[in-house]
Design a protein around this motif. Sequence first.
Motif, PDB file in Angstrom:
ATOM      1  N   GLU A 162       1.459   7.145  -0.786  1.00 27.58           N
ATOM      2  CA  GLU A 162       2.372   8.228  -1.176  1.00 27.58           C
ATOM      3  C   GLU A 162       1.737   9.174  -2.188  1.00 27.58           C
ATOM      4  N   HIS A 163       0.771   8.707  -2.975  1.00 27.02           N
ATOM      5  CA  HIS A 163       0.152   9.524  -4.010  1.00 27.02           C
ATOM      6  C   HIS A 163      -1.252  10.002  -3.640  1.00 27.02           C
ATOM      7  N   SER A 164      -1.676   9.752  -2.444  1.00 25.25           N
ATOM      8  CA  SER A 164      -3.029  10.111  -2.025  1.00 25.25           C
ATOM      9  C   SER A 164      -3.109  11.535  -1.514  1.00 25.25           C
ATOM     10  N   PHE A 217       0.803  -1.215   0.000  1.00 30.20           N
ATOM     11  CA  PHE A 217       0.000   0.000   0.000  1.00 30.20           C
ATOM     12  C   PHE A 217       0.843   1.275   0.000  1.00 30.20           C
ATOM     13  N   ARG A 218       2.137   1.172   0.189  1.00 31.49           N
ATOM     14  CA  ARG A 218       2.969   2.379   0.276  1.00 31.49           C
ATOM     15  C   ARG A 218       2.857   3.273  -0.950  1.00 31.49           C
ATOM     16  N   PRO A 219       2.946   2.729  -2.185  1.00 30.10           N
ATOM     17  CA  PRO A 219       2.816   3.617  -3.348  1.00 30.10           C
ATOM     18  C   PRO A 219       1.453   4.320  -3.415  1.00 30.10           C
ATOM     19  N   VAL A 220       0.407   3.644  -2.992  1.00 32.01           N
ATOM     20  CA  VAL A 220      -0.924   4.242  -2.998  1.00 32.01           C
ATOM     21  C   VAL A 220      -0.976   5.413  -2.022  1.00 32.01           C
ATOM     22  N   VAL A 280      -8.470   8.843  -0.403  1.00 30.92           N
ATOM     23  CA  VAL A 280      -8.933   9.961  -1.217  1.00 30.92           C
ATOM     24  C   VAL A 280      -7.826  10.316  -2.205  1.00 30.92           C
ATOM     25  N   ALA A 281      -8.087  10.058  -3.463  1.00 35.66           N
ATOM     26  CA  ALA A 281      -7.163  10.443  -4.534  1.00 35.66           C
ATOM     27  C   ALA A 281      -7.712  11.708  -5.184  1.00 35.66           C
ATOM     28  N   TRP A 282      -6.854  12.419  -5.914  1.00 32.34           N
ATOM     29  CA  TRP A 282      -7.361  13.596  -6.624  1.00 32.34           C
ATOM     30  C   TRP A 282      -6.453  13.963  -7.768  1.00 32.34           C
TER      31      TRP A 282
END
Length: 135
Positions: free
Chosen positions: A43-45, A38-41, A63-65
């Motif tokens: 880091e980009h959230s 889950f680290r890459p997810v 929450v992504a954007w």
Amino acid sequence: MTGHQHDGVVLAVRPALGNAELNDLFGASWPEHRETDFRPVLEHSLAWVGARRDDRLTGYVNVAWDGGAHAFVLDVTVHPDERGRGLGRRLVARAADLAREAGAAWLHVDYEPHLASFYAGCGFRPTAAGLLRLA
């Protein structure tokens, strides 16, 4: 961990979360889940919200954007032991607050048909959308 508490469950924004506890939660909640890094997810959230009862992770939402007007709710997950108590809706509401605070004007979510009433109860309305499978 600091955050909003209700019914013994504490919500926290951007809590430290490890792969082991996220994989445990997802494994209990989603029968098809496979071990994930889950680290890459994270880091980009834009943000994520974790819910804990005592020291156990019981809920999560990401929450992504796009950095502008559009934010996306991903991976709303509630442990089966905690379902039916409003935790999923609390997670989504907190995610919406965070997206709004960041300046997003729209919050998107994709879901399977059996979850339509849950997301309607969270304030989402259905829209036409497209999906292209890449893998």
